[in-house]
Design a protein around this motif. Structure first.
Motif, PDB file in Angstrom:
ATOM      1  N   TYR A  91     -14.504 -11.192 -16.140  1.00  0.00           N
ATOM      2  CA  TYR A  91     -15.012 -10.931 -15.675  1.00  0.00           C
ATOM      3  C   TYR A  91     -14.571  -9.798 -15.072  1.00  0.00           C
ATOM      4  CZ  TYR A  91     -17.104 -15.587 -16.559  1.00  0.00           C
ATOM      5  OH  TYR A  91     -17.671 -16.628 -16.466  1.00  0.00           O
ATOM      6  N   GLU A  92     -14.987  -8.438 -15.052  1.00  0.00           N
ATOM      7  CA  GLU A  92     -14.616  -7.256 -15.875  1.00  0.00           C
ATOM      8  C   GLU A  92     -14.874  -6.848 -13.826  1.00  0.00           C
ATOM      9  OE1 GLU A  92     -15.262  -3.601 -18.376  1.00  0.00           O
ATOM     10  OE2 GLU A  92     -14.841  -4.899 -19.694  1.00  0.00           O
ATOM     11  N   HIS A  93     -15.657  -7.881 -13.614  1.00  0.00           N
ATOM     12  CA  HIS A  93     -15.866  -6.722 -11.403  1.00  0.00           C
ATOM     13  C   HIS A  93     -15.350  -7.995 -11.002  1.00  0.00           C
ATOM     14  CE1 HIS A  93     -18.045 -10.805 -12.804  1.00  0.00           C
ATOM     15  NE2 HIS A  93     -18.327 -10.970 -10.710  1.00  0.00           N
ATOM     16  N   LEU A  94     -13.926  -8.670 -11.841  1.00  0.00           N
ATOM     17  CA  LEU A  94     -12.903  -9.218 -10.882  1.00  0.00           C
ATOM     18  C   LEU A  94     -11.930  -9.113 -11.245  1.00  0.00           C
ATOM     19  CD1 LEU A  94     -14.568 -13.223 -11.569  1.00  0.00           C
ATOM     20  CD2 LEU A  94     -14.879 -11.905  -9.427  1.00  0.00           C
ATOM     21  N   ARG A  98      -8.080 -13.383 -10.191  1.00  0.00           N
ATOM     22  CA  ARG A  98      -9.433 -14.381 -10.590  1.00  0.00           C
ATOM     23  C   ARG A  98      -9.922 -14.860 -11.183  1.00  0.00           C
ATOM     24  NH1 ARG A  98     -11.626 -18.005  -7.313  1.00  0.00           N
ATOM     25  NH2 ARG A  98     -13.882 -17.899  -7.620  1.00  0.00           N
ATOM     26  N   ASN A  99     -10.043 -14.143 -12.131  1.00  0.00           N
ATOM     27  CA  ASN A  99     -10.492 -14.776 -13.401  1.00  0.00           C
ATOM     28  C   ASN A  99      -9.619 -15.629 -13.934  1.00  0.00           C
ATOM     29  OD1 ASN A  99     -12.190 -13.100 -15.296  1.00  0.00           O
ATOM     30  ND2 ASN A  99     -11.340 -11.267 -14.248  1.00  0.00           N
ATOM     31  N   LEU A 100      -8.043 -15.291 -13.836  1.00  0.00           N
ATOM     32  CA  LEU A 100      -7.244 -16.955 -14.512  1.00  0.00           C
ATOM     33  C   LEU A 100      -7.805 -17.760 -13.625  1.00  0.00           C
ATOM     34  CD1 LEU A 100      -3.746 -14.659 -15.332  1.00  0.00           C
ATOM     35  CD2 LEU A 100      -5.575 -16.092 -16.270  1.00  0.00           C
ATOM     36  N   GLU A 101      -8.259 -18.168 -12.362  1.00  0.00           N
ATOM     37  CA  GLU A 101      -8.369 -18.828 -11.747  1.00  0.00           C
ATOM     38  C   GLU A 101      -9.666 -19.240 -11.341  1.00  0.00           C
ATOM     39  OE1 GLU A 101      -8.395 -21.858  -8.093  1.00  0.00           O
ATOM     40  OE2 GLU A 101      -6.684 -20.432  -8.851  1.00  0.00           O
ATOM     41  N   ILE A 102     -10.159 -18.797 -11.966  1.00  0.00           N
ATOM     42  CA  ILE A 102     -11.811 -19.410 -12.547  1.00  0.00           C
ATOM     43  C   ILE A 102     -11.567 -20.447 -13.979  1.00  0.00           C
ATOM     44  CG2 ILE A 102     -13.620 -19.244 -13.801  1.00  0.00           C
ATOM     45  CD1 ILE A 102     -14.269 -17.275 -11.363  1.00  0.00           C
ATOM     46  N   GLN A 103     -10.618 -19.849 -14.773  1.00  0.00           N
ATOM     47  CA  GLN A 103     -10.865 -20.995 -16.139  1.00  0.00           C
ATOM     48  C   GLN A 103      -9.449 -21.969 -15.741  1.00  0.00           C
ATOM     49  OE1 GLN A 103     -11.467 -20.289 -18.745  1.00  0.00           O
ATOM     50  NE2 GLN A 103     -12.805 -18.705 -18.435  1.00  0.00           N
ATOM     51  N   ARG A 104      -8.345 -21.691 -14.510  1.00  0.00           N
ATOM     52  CA  ARG A 104      -8.157 -22.583 -14.069  1.00  0.00           C
ATOM     53  C   ARG A 104      -8.726 -24.160 -13.449  1.00  0.00           C
ATOM     54  NH1 ARG A 104      -5.933 -25.066  -9.924  1.00  0.00           N
ATOM     55  NH2 ARG A 104      -6.928 -23.975  -8.368  1.00  0.00           N
ATOM     56  N   LEU A 105      -9.642 -23.984 -12.874  1.00  0.00           N
ATOM     57  CA  LEU A 105     -10.439 -25.150 -11.919  1.00  0.00           C
ATOM     58  C   LEU A 105     -11.236 -25.792 -12.940  1.00  0.00           C
ATOM     59  CD1 LEU A 105     -11.823 -22.694  -8.888  1.00  0.00           C
ATOM     60  CD2 LEU A 105     -10.441 -25.093  -9.447  1.00  0.00           C
ATOM     61  N   ILE A 106     -11.358 -24.905 -14.192  1.00  0.00           N
ATOM     62  CA  ILE A 106     -12.306 -25.555 -15.349  1.00  0.00           C
ATOM     63  C   ILE A 106     -10.767 -26.261 -16.233  1.00  0.00           C
ATOM     64  CG2 ILE A 106     -13.286 -25.029 -18.098  1.00  0.00           C
ATOM     65  CD1 ILE A 106     -13.891 -22.211 -16.390  1.00  0.00           C
ATOM     66  N   THR A 131     -10.489  -6.049 -13.918  1.00  0.00           N
ATOM     67  CA  THR A 131     -10.086  -6.214 -14.810  1.00  0.00           C
ATOM     68  C   THR A 131     -11.051  -5.114 -15.419  1.00  0.00           C
ATOM     69  OG1 THR A 131     -11.463  -8.031 -15.466  1.00  0.00           O
ATOM     70  CG2 THR A 131      -9.130  -9.300 -14.991  1.00  0.00           C
ATOM     71  N   GLY A 132     -11.679  -4.311 -15.386  1.00  0.00           N
ATOM     72  CA  GLY A 132     -13.126  -3.626 -16.009  1.00  0.00           C
ATOM     73  C   GLY A 132     -11.169  -2.023 -15.763  1.00  0.00           C
ATOM     74  N   THR A 133     -10.641  -2.110 -14.893  1.00  0.00           N
ATOM     75  CA  THR A 133      -9.879  -0.751 -15.181  1.00  0.00           C
ATOM     76  C   THR A 133      -8.582  -1.228 -16.147  1.00  0.00           C
ATOM     77  OG1 THR A 133      -8.156  -1.559 -13.411  1.00  0.00           O
ATOM     78  CG2 THR A 133     -10.350  -0.146 -12.830  1.00  0.00           C
ATOM     79  N   TYR A 134      -8.412  -2.343 -16.913  1.00  0.00           N
ATOM     80  CA  TYR A 134      -7.619  -2.613 -17.837  1.00  0.00           C
ATOM     81  C   TYR A 134      -7.947  -2.220 -18.838  1.00  0.00           C
ATOM     82  CZ  TYR A 134      -5.473  -7.027 -14.760  1.00  0.00           C
ATOM     83  OH  TYR A 134      -4.730  -7.541 -14.140  1.00  0.00           O
TER      84      TYR A 134
END
Length: 303
Positions: A91-94, A98-106, A131-134
């Motif tokens: 999710y490029e707006h996160l 935060r991207n890792l946190e979403i996947q961690r919960l899954i 991450t959109g700026t990565y």
């Protein structure tokens, strides 16, 4: 079953009967290896990886991971497998964290696992960055970090260096070696860049037109490459030398001063030189020509 992490028996697949994508693929990936699955774009690499992950489901196929049949142990196998297929899903707006946190919960991973994978992939400094700026390389490393969250034994990476600049390629290459050596991950990586993966791979499989045309250790591939060297002779009497050697060897005239002799044993060189000299032929140069790796790769693809 053999002591293999991945094993397939005559794996075949096609989107239609008239256009098979994979034909009798017998993968054999040992534990602790970096297995490079090599082939040109469209050869069937991504399809094969998707099949191993159950993303493309087949009936009546012998596919085994960790010694268990994919058909009957899919969830168990996936818990032990991490993957990055094509582009990472982020999710490029996160932020990266935060991207890792979403996947961690899954995946029901412990919270401290986020810091661990950020450190492993070298993204600690960018954890709060959107991450959109990565860069593309950072996105690839984040994709690998997500794949590592549940601490898998097998990591499947589809073209992880595709589109990266030289610095990004080196970063991913070093990360793969680090994961293999320090964390004992078995890694299956697909690529069309033989020059790149041969620097890190312990095992290589070459696919062409849906068929596995080579499978073995990197050292064995190197041996085959060197065994197929050509012996080059330089002389101004090529026609005479060709007539003398042509009865005993596979000789090709390259130009007015160069001959190439194929499949020549090193032990035969002294007598060959002596034979030519005895006929009054002057030799100005003699050497083995090592095959360029890409050239050898193309020979495999054209089998």
């Amino acid at each position: 079953m053999n002591n293999l992490i991945v094993e397939t028996h005559n794996l075949s697949f096609g989107f239609s009967i008239s256009s098979p994508v994979l034909k009798d693929i017998n993968l054999a990936i040992p534990p602790g290896s970096i297995y490079a699955f090599i082939g040109p774009n469209g050869a069937g690499k991504t399809t094969a990886l998707k099949i191993l992950l159950g993303l493309v489901r087949l009936k009546h196929q012998d596919i085994f991971l960790f010694g268990k049949a994919l058909s009957s142990h899919r969830l168990e196998i996936l818990k032990r497998t991490g993957s990055l297929i094509e582009q990472p899903s982020i999710y490029e707006h996160l932020s990266g964290e935060r991207n890792l946190e979403i996947q961690r919960l899954i995946h029901h991973c412990p919270p401290e696992r986020i810091d661990q994978v950020l450190a492993i992939t070298g993204l600690i400094h960018a954890r709060n960055q959107l991450t959109g700026t990565y860069s593309l390389g950072m996105k690839q490393r984040l994709g690998i970090a997500i794949a590592l969250l549940h601490d898998p034994e097998l990591l499947i990476l589809d073209e992880p260096t595709n589109g990266l600049d030289p610095e990004g390629i080196i970063e991913i290459r070093n990360l793969i070696v680090h994961l293999n050596r320090e964390f004992r991950k078995t890694i299956l990586i697909s690529s069309h860049l033989l020059n790149e993966v041969e620097k890190i791979a312990t095992h290589i499989g070459v696919i062409s037109n849906g068929r596995l045309v080579f499978q073995g250790t990197s050292k064995y591939l190197e041996t085959l490459r060197h065994d197929s060297n050509i012996f080059q002779l330089e002389t101004t009497q090529t026609e005479l030398a060709l007539g003398i050697l042509g009865e005993r060897h596979d000789v090709n005239k390259i130009d007015d001063s160069v001959l190439h002799i194929s499949a020549l044993n090193k032990d035969e060189i002294p007598s060959l030189i002596e034979l030519l000299i005895s006929h009054g032929i002057k030799i100005y140069g003699a050497q083995f020509l090592k095959n360029d790796l890409e050239e050898f790769y193309l020979k495999l693809l054209n089998k």
